[in-house]
Design an enzyme around this catalytic site. Sequence first.
Site, mmCIF file in Angstrom:
data_model
loop_
_atom_site.group_PDB
_atom_site.id
_atom_site.type_symbol
_atom_site.label_atom_id
_atom_site.label_comp_id
_atom_site.label_asym_id
_atom_site.label_seq_id
_atom_site.Cartn_x
_atom_site.Cartn_y
_atom_site.Cartn_z
ATOM 1 N N HIS A 17 0.842 -1.203 0.000
ATOM 2 C CA HIS A 17 0.000 0.000 0.000
ATOM 3 C C HIS A 17 0.880 1.259 0.000
ATOM 4 O O HIS A 17 0.607 2.223 -0.705
ATOM 5 C CB HIS A 17 -0.859 0.060 1.270
ATOM 6 C CG HIS A 17 -1.970 -0.942 1.354
ATOM 7 N ND1 HIS A 17 -2.123 -1.793 2.429
ATOM 8 C CD2 HIS A 17 -3.003 -1.208 0.513
ATOM 9 C CE1 HIS A 17 -3.212 -2.543 2.256
ATOM 10 N NE2 HIS A 17 -3.763 -2.221 1.098
ATOM 11 N N LYS A 41 -18.458 -4.638 6.881
ATOM 12 C CA LYS A 41 -17.283 -5.423 6.520
ATOM 13 C C LYS A 41 -16.546 -5.760 7.810
ATOM 14 O O LYS A 41 -16.246 -4.867 8.611
ATOM 15 C CB LYS A 41 -16.389 -4.576 5.600
ATOM 16 C CG LYS A 41 -15.345 -5.379 4.875
ATOM 17 C CD LYS A 41 -14.833 -4.661 3.650
ATOM 18 C CE LYS A 41 -13.746 -5.493 2.987
ATOM 19 N NZ LYS A 41 -13.290 -4.926 1.742
ATOM 20 N N ARG A 90 -1.830 -5.655 -8.727
ATOM 21 C CA ARG A 90 -0.728 -6.561 -8.457
ATOM 22 C C ARG A 90 -0.571 -7.595 -9.553
ATOM 23 O O ARG A 90 0.500 -7.836 -10.075
ATOM 24 C CB ARG A 90 -0.942 -7.289 -7.128
ATOM 25 C CG ARG A 90 -0.694 -6.425 -5.935
ATOM 26 C CD ARG A 90 -1.327 -6.965 -4.712
ATOM 27 N NE ARG A 90 -2.771 -6.839 -4.776
ATOM 28 C CZ ARG A 90 -3.587 -7.034 -3.764
ATOM 29 N NH1 ARG A 90 -3.101 -7.447 -2.613
ATOM 30 N NH2 ARG A 90 -4.871 -6.872 -3.890
ATOM 31 N N SER A 128 -3.055 -7.629 2.675
ATOM 32 C CA SER A 128 -3.351 -7.525 4.111
ATOM 33 C C SER A 128 -3.779 -8.895 4.647
ATOM 34 O O SER A 128 -3.434 -9.273 5.771
ATOM 35 C CB SER A 128 -4.475 -6.514 4.358
ATOM 36 O OG SER A 128 -4.111 -5.246 3.906
HETATM 37 P P1 ADP Z 1 -9.951 -2.943 -0.864
HETATM 38 O O1 ADP Z 1 -10.803 -3.694 0.116
HETATM 39 O O2 ADP Z 1 -10.568 -1.643 -1.302
HETATM 40 O O3 ADP Z 1 -9.427 -3.740 -2.007
HETATM 41 P P2 ADP Z 1 -7.241 -3.002 0.217
HETATM 42 O O4 ADP Z 1 -6.725 -2.344 1.455
HETATM 43 O O5 ADP Z 1 -7.172 -4.479 0.156
HETATM 44 O O6 ADP Z 1 -8.708 -2.459 0.036
HETATM 45 O O7 ADP Z 1 -6.470 -2.413 -1.050
HETATM 46 C C1 ADP Z 1 -6.490 -1.045 -1.352
HETATM 47 C C2 ADP Z 1 -5.752 -0.838 -2.657
HETATM 48 O O8 ADP Z 1 -4.373 -1.164 -2.505
HETATM 49 C C3 ADP Z 1 -6.262 -1.716 -3.804
HETATM 50 O O9 ADP Z 1 -6.181 -0.996 -5.009
HETATM 51 C C4 ADP Z 1 -5.295 -2.858 -3.822
HETATM 52 O O10 ADP Z 1 -5.190 -3.449 -5.100
HETATM 53 C C5 ADP Z 1 -4.014 -2.137 -3.455
HETATM 54 N N1 ADP Z 1 -3.026 -3.041 -2.885
HETATM 55 C C6 ADP Z 1 -3.154 -3.867 -1.832
HETATM 56 N N2 ADP Z 1 -2.015 -4.559 -1.619
HETATM 57 C C7 ADP Z 1 -1.155 -4.153 -2.580
HETATM 58 C C8 ADP Z 1 0.181 -4.512 -2.942
HETATM 59 N N3 ADP Z 1 0.869 -5.452 -2.288
HETATM 60 N N4 ADP Z 1 0.739 -3.897 -4.001
HETATM 61 C C9 ADP Z 1 0.037 -2.978 -4.685
HETATM 62 N N5 ADP Z 1 -1.220 -2.596 -4.434
HETATM 63 C C10 ADP Z 1 -1.806 -3.179 -3.385
#
Ligand code: ADP
Length: 160
Positions: A17, A41, A90, A128
Site C-alpha cells: 500500500h 465489513k 498486483r 493484508s
Molecule cells: P480494498 O478492500 O478496497 O481492495 P485493500 O486495502 O485491500 O482495500 O487495497 C487497497 C488498494 O491497494 C487496492 O487498489 C489494492 O489493489 C491495493 N493493494 C493492496 N495490496 C497491494 C500490494 N501489495 N501492491 C500494490 N497494491 C496493493
Amino acid sequence: MPIALYPGTFDPVTNGHIDIAERASGIFRKVIAVVADNPHKSCLFSTDERVEMLSSSLERFKNIEVIKYSGLVANCLDEHKASVIIRGLRALSDFDYEFQMAFTNRELNEKAETVFLMPNSKYTYLSSTMVRQLAKFDGDISAFVPRNVGDHLKEKLLAL
Ligand code: ADP
C-alpha cells in the site's frame, strides 16, 4: 493537476500500500488516502486503528492526507474536489474486480478516472489478508509491514 483519492480497507496497511501511495504522491498535487469505514465489513482493526496506522506510515509524504469515509468513493470525490481514484494492480487476478469497480464508479460519477499503479515487483504477492494470516501463526512479517504495524498486529492477536 487533479487531486487523487486512494481508497482501501487497509486492514492493516502493508508495504505494498505504501509503495502505491508513494508513487501517487509523486504524480499528483494532493493524494487523500481514504480508509473505508464500513460497519458491514468485518475487519481485524477498527476504522480508527486503521486510520492511525496508515497516517503514521504515510507521515513523511507531505502531500498525502488520511481520512475515513463511510459512503461511496464516487461521492467522496466530489466532497474533496477530486477526480482521480488510485488503485494498485498486483496481478491479473486483481483485474476483473478492479475493472468492474472502475466502470461502476464512472457510472456513478462521470468525472471519476481510475488510475492503476503497479507496485515494486517484490510486493506483487503481498496482501493484508496474507499478513494477517502470517501474523496469526507467528510468522515473520517484518519485510511486509512497517514496524509499528507489526507491533499493533501482535498486540491485537494476543488480545483476541
Ligand atoms: P480494498 O478492500 O478496497 O481492495 P485493500 O486495502 O485491500 O482495500 O487495497 C487497497 C488498494 O491497494 C487496492 O487498489 C489494492 O489493489 C491495493 N493493494 C493492496 N495490496 C497491494 C500490494 N501489495 N501492491 C500494490 N497494491 C496493493
